[in-house]
Design a protein around this motif. Structure first.
Motif, mmCIF file in Angstrom:
data_model
loop_
_atom_site.group_PDB
_atom_site.id
_atom_site.type_symbol
_atom_site.label_atom_id
_atom_site.label_comp_id
_atom_site.label_asym_id
_atom_site.label_seq_id
_atom_site.Cartn_x
_atom_site.Cartn_y
_atom_site.Cartn_z
ATOM 1 N N VAL A 147 51.026 57.535 29.714
ATOM 2 C CA VAL A 147 51.307 58.602 30.844
ATOM 3 C C VAL A 147 51.621 58.036 32.073
ATOM 4 O O VAL A 147 52.512 58.239 32.603
ATOM 5 N N GLU A 148 50.646 57.183 32.552
ATOM 6 C CA GLU A 148 50.625 56.552 33.759
ATOM 7 C C GLU A 148 51.863 55.723 33.880
ATOM 8 O O GLU A 148 52.519 55.575 35.004
ATOM 9 N N ILE A 149 51.980 54.770 32.866
ATOM 10 C CA ILE A 149 52.894 53.540 33.136
ATOM 11 C C ILE A 149 54.151 54.134 32.353
ATOM 12 O O ILE A 149 55.178 53.283 32.789
ATOM 13 N N ALA A 150 54.579 55.196 31.857
ATOM 14 C CA ALA A 150 55.869 55.296 31.182
ATOM 15 C C ALA A 150 56.923 55.523 32.189
ATOM 16 O O ALA A 150 57.955 54.848 31.906
ATOM 17 N N PRO A 151 56.808 56.078 33.427
ATOM 18 C CA PRO A 151 57.848 56.072 34.297
ATOM 19 C C PRO A 151 58.344 54.764 34.864
ATOM 20 O O PRO A 151 59.428 54.930 35.284
ATOM 21 N N VAL A 152 57.607 53.837 34.858
ATOM 22 C CA VAL A 152 58.093 52.422 35.317
ATOM 23 C C VAL A 152 58.423 51.459 34.455
ATOM 24 O O VAL A 152 58.931 50.594 34.894
ATOM 25 N N LEU A 153 58.531 51.770 33.307
ATOM 26 C CA LEU A 153 58.853 50.744 32.089
ATOM 27 C C LEU A 153 60.446 50.615 32.214
ATOM 28 O O LEU A 153 61.112 51.697 32.218
ATOM 29 N N LYS A 154 60.703 49.557 31.977
ATOM 30 C CA LYS A 154 61.987 48.966 31.946
ATOM 31 C C LYS A 154 62.731 49.213 30.920
ATOM 32 O O LYS A 154 62.126 49.012 29.677
ATOM 33 N N PRO A 155 63.874 49.796 30.540
ATOM 34 C CA PRO A 155 64.780 49.777 29.460
ATOM 35 C C PRO A 155 64.546 48.341 28.541
ATOM 36 O O PRO A 155 64.728 47.440 29.363
ATOM 37 N N GLY A 156 64.375 48.376 27.435
ATOM 38 C CA GLY A 156 64.364 47.087 26.626
ATOM 39 C C GLY A 156 63.163 46.680 26.413
ATOM 40 O O GLY A 156 62.776 45.752 25.775
#
Length: 306
Positions: A83-92
């Motif tokens: 939940v914490e890291i999901a917003p910053v993950l880059k596409p791909g």
């Protein structure tokens, strides 16, 4: 070996993550490795020993811009970390893990994977009784198995890249379905750990035997139990709570076998005992012949053997 990822993020900096870092660097598999641990003390230790190219103060900071994020935390907290890291993950990007249980991890993590990000669960079958950032060493995965558990519909490319990373770190790689993985590991790892914890607990409960006698007169069998029972208690608590059904099934079968041996001992059935021990001895020989153990402590590898 050629570089596979530009940036890898390791969330959690214990034995597996630290060994991954040293193995990645040994083979030049990533341009940069970032790391994060919840404990400030662990982060400070990691910085002191040069573990990771950059140690971050939040999981999101470590994961931002990474091509591969590996969750190296207890399975019970993987959902919160995701939940914490999901917003910053880059596409791909690809998210993976190193948890000992796979069905629960998939159910906990997959709902939080953003669109365009791939989740490829994994489980390296390697370890020692040691934990913490200073316990890792590059050779931990050499000639050991790592199991990938691709989710249905996952493109082949992220799975192939993750396989290449683990092979580059020295591991043999095989793919397996999640429920089958959990049953197999209940036999080969989870139930044996529970039995080891129980046997050490029994020794502790025997008030006729003092602590000094247990330590002083420990034969090889009991020493092996204590080595296994020294494993991280948080990790194993979560494993048993999240792989409940498979572990209970194997413990039921174990109990049936134990009752049969009790009966043989009680009735003096030496033939049954001899045949049983001969059959089980052959399994041990098979493990040695498969290259999955040696007589050396901790598989004779690196500083973990000290």
């Amino acid at each position: 070996m050629s570089q596979i990822y530009d940036r890898v993020a390791l969330i959690g900096l214990g034995l597996i993550a630290s060994s991954m870092f040293w193995a990645i660097k040994r083979a030049g598999l990533a341009g940069e490795v970032t790391g994060y641990a919840r404990s400030l003390e662990t982060r400070d230790t990691a910085r002191k020993i040069g573990l990771c190219d950059r140690v971050c103060d939040t999981a999101a900071e470590a994961a931002k811009g990474a091509d591969l994020v590996v969750l190296c935390v207890p399975v019970g907290v993987m959902s919160d970390v995701m939940v914490e890291i999901a917003p910053v993950l880059k596409p791909g990007a690809t998210v993976s893990d190193v948890g000992s249980v796979k069905r629960h991890v998939i159910e906990a993590v997959q709902p939080h994977i953003p669109h365009g990000v791939h989740f490829v669960p994994a489980h390296p079958l390697a370890g020692t009784e040691h934990s913490g950032p200073e316990s890792g060493f590059a050779e931990l995965f050499d000639n050991r198995w790592t199991i990938l558990v691709p989710i249905e519909g996952t493109p082949s490319e992220p799975v192939a890249r993750l396989r290449a990373l683990w092979e580059g770190m020295g591991a043999n790689v095989e793919e397996m379905e999640a429920d089958h993985h959990d049953l197999v590991l209940a036999v080969t790892s989870h139930a044996p750990h529970l039995i080891a914890y129980t046997m050490v607990g029994v020794a502790d409960d025997l008030r006729r035997v003092t602590d000094s006698e247990v330590i002083k007169y420990s034969a090889a069998g009991f020493r092996d139990f204590t080595r296994i029972a020294a494993s991280d208690p948080t990790m194993w608590r979560d494993v048993f709570l999240t792989n409940k059904d498979a572990t209970l099934e194997i413990l039921g079968r174990f109990t049936e076998e134990l009752f049969a041996l009790q009966r043989a001992i009680r009735t003096g059935d030496g033939d049954h005992l001899f045949d049983y021990f001969t059959r089980t001895r052959a399994i041990r020989r098979g493990i040695i012949e498969a290259g999955q153990d040696t007589d050396a402590p901790n598989f004779g590898r690196g500083k973990g053997a000290q």
